[in-house]
Design a protein around this motif. Structure first.
Motif, PDB file in Angstrom:
ATOM      1  N   MET A 164       0.855  -1.169   0.000  1.00 26.05           N
ATOM      2  CA  MET A 164       0.000   0.000   0.000  1.00 26.05           C
ATOM      3  C   MET A 164       0.903   1.234   0.000  1.00 26.05           C
ATOM      4  N   ASP A 165       0.585   2.216  -0.840  1.00 28.28           N
ATOM      5  CA  ASP A 165       1.442   3.391  -0.896  1.00 28.28           C
ATOM      6  C   ASP A 165       1.237   4.283   0.327  1.00 28.28           C
ATOM      7  N   SER A 166       2.199   5.135   0.584  1.00 29.05           N
ATOM      8  CA  SER A 166       2.202   5.930   1.815  1.00 29.05           C
ATOM      9  C   SER A 166       1.043   6.925   1.883  1.00 29.05           C
ATOM     10  N   ILE A 167       0.601   7.439   0.760  1.00 31.15           N
ATOM     11  CA  ILE A 167      -0.524   8.390   0.766  1.00 31.15           C
ATOM     12  C   ILE A 167      -1.808   7.676   1.178  1.00 31.15           C
ATOM     13  N   ALA A 168      -2.064   6.513   0.602  1.00 33.38           N
ATOM     14  CA  ALA A 168      -3.259   5.744   0.966  1.00 33.38           C
ATOM     15  C   ALA A 168      -3.188   5.312   2.419  1.00 33.38           C
ATOM     16  N   ILE A 221       1.504  -7.597  24.767  1.00 30.15           N
ATOM     17  CA  ILE A 221       2.229  -6.693  23.887  1.00 30.15           C
ATOM     18  C   ILE A 221       1.278  -6.270  22.768  1.00 30.15           C
ATOM     19  N   ALA A 222       1.347  -5.005  22.419  1.00 27.89           N
ATOM     20  CA  ALA A 222       0.449  -4.461  21.392  1.00 27.89           C
ATOM     21  C   ALA A 222       0.629  -5.192  20.067  1.00 27.89           C
ATOM     22  N   ARG A 223      -0.500  -5.433  19.414  1.00 25.08           N
ATOM     23  CA  ARG A 223      -0.481  -5.981  18.048  1.00 25.08           C
ATOM     24  C   ARG A 223      -0.509  -4.768  17.112  1.00 25.08           C
ATOM     25  N   LYS A 224       0.627  -4.508  16.475  1.00 24.77           N
ATOM     26  CA  LYS A 224       0.732  -3.331  15.616  1.00 24.77           C
ATOM     27  C   LYS A 224       0.543  -3.717  14.161  1.00 24.77           C
ATOM     28  N   TYR A 225      -0.256  -2.912  13.482  1.00 31.03           N
ATOM     29  CA  TYR A 225      -0.525  -3.066  12.062  1.00 31.03           C
ATOM     30  C   TYR A 225      -0.118  -1.779  11.369  1.00 31.03           C
ATOM     31  N   GLU A 226      -0.163  -1.756  10.052  1.00 28.56           N
ATOM     32  CA  GLU A 226       0.236  -0.551   9.307  1.00 28.56           C
ATOM     33  C   GLU A 226      -0.619   0.660   9.670  1.00 28.56           C
ATOM     34  N   THR A 227      -1.883   0.431  10.005  1.00 29.08           N
ATOM     35  CA  THR A 227      -2.813   1.543  10.202  1.00 29.08           C
ATOM     36  C   THR A 227      -3.197   1.810  11.651  1.00 29.08           C
ATOM     37  N   HIS A 228      -2.975   0.851  12.542  1.00 25.95           N
ATOM     38  CA  HIS A 228      -3.402   1.020  13.934  1.00 25.95           C
ATOM     39  C   HIS A 228      -2.727  -0.045  14.804  1.00 25.95           C
ATOM     40  N   GLN A 229      -3.057  -0.028  16.082  1.00 27.18           N
ATOM     41  CA  GLN A 229      -2.622  -1.091  16.976  1.00 27.18           C
ATOM     42  C   GLN A 229      -3.773  -1.499  17.881  1.00 27.18           C
ATOM     43  N   GLU A 230      -3.692  -2.715  18.406  1.00 22.81           N
ATOM     44  CA  GLU A 230      -4.709  -3.253  19.304  1.00 22.81           C
ATOM     45  C   GLU A 230      -4.005  -3.771  20.551  1.00 22.81           C
ATOM     46  N   ILE A 231      -4.560  -3.435  21.719  1.00 22.47           N
ATOM     47  CA  ILE A 231      -3.963  -3.836  22.987  1.00 22.47           C
ATOM     48  C   ILE A 231      -5.033  -4.505  23.840  1.00 22.47           C
ATOM     49  N   ASP A 232      -4.740  -5.703  24.342  1.00 19.49           N
ATOM     50  CA  ASP A 232      -5.669  -6.410  25.230  1.00 19.49           C
ATOM     51  C   ASP A 232      -5.584  -5.814  26.623  1.00 19.49           C
ATOM     52  N   LYS A 281      -5.057   5.835   8.079  1.00 26.08           N
ATOM     53  CA  LYS A 281      -4.716   6.127   9.472  1.00 26.08           C
ATOM     54  C   LYS A 281      -5.476   7.344   9.979  1.00 26.08           C
ATOM     55  N   ASN A 282      -5.537   8.390   9.175  1.00 27.45           N
ATOM     56  CA  ASN A 282      -6.254   9.606   9.573  1.00 27.45           C
ATOM     57  C   ASN A 282      -7.744   9.349   9.724  1.00 27.45           C
ATOM     58  N   THR A 283      -8.311   8.559   8.833  1.00 23.30           N
ATOM     59  CA  THR A 283      -9.739   8.227   8.916  1.00 23.30           C
ATOM     60  C   THR A 283     -10.034   7.440  10.189  1.00 23.30           C
ATOM     61  N   LEU A 284      -9.189   6.453  10.483  1.00 27.71           N
ATOM     62  CA  LEU A 284      -9.365   5.688  11.719  1.00 27.71           C
ATOM     63  C   LEU A 284      -9.232   6.592  12.937  1.00 27.71           C
ATOM     64  N   ASN A 285      -8.219   7.440  12.952  1.00 27.26           N
ATOM     65  CA  ASN A 285      -7.986   8.324  14.084  1.00 27.26           C
ATOM     66  C   ASN A 285      -9.179   9.250  14.319  1.00 27.26           C
ATOM     67  N   GLU A 286      -9.797   9.721  13.250  1.00 31.40           N
ATOM     68  CA  GLU A 286     -10.972  10.586  13.377  1.00 31.40           C
ATOM     69  C   GLU A 286     -12.186   9.827  13.919  1.00 31.40           C
ATOM     70  N   SER A 287     -12.215   8.512  13.718  1.00 33.02           N
ATOM     71  CA  SER A 287     -13.364   7.721  14.192  1.00 33.02           C
ATOM     72  C   SER A 287     -13.244   7.345  15.665  1.00 33.02           C
ATOM     73  N   TYR A 288     -12.060   7.522  16.249  1.00 35.03           N
ATOM     74  CA  TYR A 288     -11.887   7.188  17.666  1.00 35.03           C
ATOM     75  C   TYR A 288     -12.590   8.230  18.518  1.00 35.03           C
ATOM     76  N   THR A 289     -13.506   7.782  19.369  1.00 36.12           N
ATOM     77  CA  THR A 289     -14.331   8.695  20.156  1.00 36.12           C
ATOM     78  C   THR A 289     -13.960   8.732  21.630  1.00 36.12           C
ATOM     79  N   GLU A 294      -1.616   6.790   4.954  1.00 36.75           N
ATOM     80  CA  GLU A 294      -1.870   7.958   5.805  1.00 36.75           C
ATOM     81  C   GLU A 294      -3.348   8.337   5.796  1.00 36.75           C
ATOM     82  N   LEU A 295      -4.004   8.220   4.664  1.00 35.20           N
ATOM     83  CA  LEU A 295      -5.433   8.512   4.579  1.00 35.20           C
ATOM     84  C   LEU A 295      -6.232   7.557   5.465  1.00 35.20           C
TER      85      LEU A 295
END
Length: 121
Positions: free
Chosen positions: A1-5, A103-114, A10-18, A7-8
């Motif tokens: 996945m290219d860096s522009i896509a 330990i956090a499960r890190k992905y290209e767009t986000h991370q998940e922590i139990d 990641k930003n969309t996910l970050n905006e959805s975090y409430t 970042e888009l």
């Protein structure tokens, strides 16, 4: 996945975090020549945007299967949260206190922590 896509997304996910989180770790610090082993330190200056997802108990053949994991925290992958950190999450004005238990499960767009709920007196 290219860096522009990337970042888009990641930003969309970050905006959805409430929800927001504050992260605390315990470490040793020397104060006036005395070493204290239980000094709690806040890692972040500003609350971190995140999303708290409650885990459901699963039922198999009429038996409730429980897990130590009580919730999963989703957040941007540029934050490093050490194992066993205290995480204080604010959701709709309500405060929830958890401990990171894996330990956090890190992905290209986000991370998940139990997380496991804690009761702090």
């Amino acid at each position: 996945m290219d860096s522009i896509a990337l970042e888009l997304i990641k930003n969309t996910l970050n905006e959805s975090y409430t929800d927001t989180a504050d992260i605390f770790t315990v470490s040793s610090q020397e104060v006036n020549g005395i070493t204290y082993d239980d000094i709690e330190t806040k890692l972040n200056q500003e609350p971190i945007k995140c999303l708290l997802s409650y885990n459901d108990n699963r039922i198999a053949k009429g038996v409730v299967l429980t897990s130590e994991v009580e919730a999963t925290l989703f957040l941007n992958n540029d934050v490093d949260i050490p194992l066993n950190s205290k995480i204080v999450i604010t959701r709709l004005g309500q405060v929830y206190k958890y401990r990171s238990m894996a330990i956090a499960r890190k992905y290209e767009t986000h991370q998940e922590i139990d997380l496991k709920a804690i009761d702090i007196a």
